[in-house]
Design an enzyme around this catalytic site. Structure first.
Site, PDB file in Angstrom:
ATOM      1  N   CYS A 228       9.414   3.878   2.127  1.00  0.00           N
ATOM      2  CA  CYS A 228      10.162   3.146   3.168  1.00  0.00           C
ATOM      3  C   CYS A 228      11.186   2.116   2.546  1.00  0.00           C
ATOM      4  O   CYS A 228      10.760   1.133   2.170  1.00  0.00           O
ATOM      5  CB  CYS A 228       9.180   2.112   4.039  1.00  0.00           C
ATOM      6  SG  CYS A 228       9.760   1.205   5.283  1.00  0.00           S
TER       7      CYS A 228
ATOM      8  N   CYS B 115      10.972  -1.526   3.750  1.00  0.00           N
ATOM      9  CA  CYS B 115       9.942  -2.188   2.969  1.00  0.00           C
ATOM     10  C   CYS B 115      10.445  -2.679   1.511  1.00  0.00           C
ATOM     11  O   CYS B 115      10.056  -3.663   0.974  1.00  0.00           O
ATOM     12  CB  CYS B 115       8.765  -1.411   3.011  1.00  0.00           C
ATOM     13  SG  CYS B 115       8.084  -0.807   4.618  1.00  0.00           S
TER      14      CYS B 115
END
Length: 125
Positions: free
Chosen positions: A41, A44
């Protein structure tokens, strides 16, 4: 970081959460990581250093638990348990929540230093 506990998957998260007795516990939900320790991600990956820095600098007697929500396909499944859990209702990662409290940062909010400072320095228990 040694003072951030790590959990992987929904069962580990739920087992930990179900055994919280008291205290200021915060969960940081993120995509699982590859062999190099990098999440699939990108949001993230961008947020993590900001979250870690703010936790180190501003945390006041709290615990931070990083929870890997699984690989991309698992996360994207709208029926995965992280999305359906009544206590967290995750719709986006990264998400930072204070357990059983209203404090919550989602998505790009997790990379904003001023919001992270408020989140971690809040003394509500």
């Amino acid at each position: 970081m040694e003072n951030i506990e790590k959990l992987s998957g929904y069962n580990e998260f739920r087992n930990y959460a179900d055994n919280i007795k008291s205290g200021n516990v915060n969960f940081y939900f993120t995509g699982s990581k590859n062999e190099s320790g990098v999440s699939w991600c990108p949001d993230c990956v961008e947020a993590l250093p900001h979250v870690e820095e703010a936790f180190e600098k501003y945390q006041n007697n709290c615990t931070l638990i990083s929870v890997d929500v699984g690989d991309r396909a698992y996360w994207k499944d709208m029926s995965n348990p992280f999305r359906l859990d009544k206590d967290i209702k995750l719709m986006v990662i990264p998400t930072l929540i204070r357990w059983k409290k209203p404090q919550r940062l989602e998505g790009d909010q997790c990379a904003k230093k001023d919001l992270l400072q408020m989140f971690f320095s809040d003394e509500e228990d």
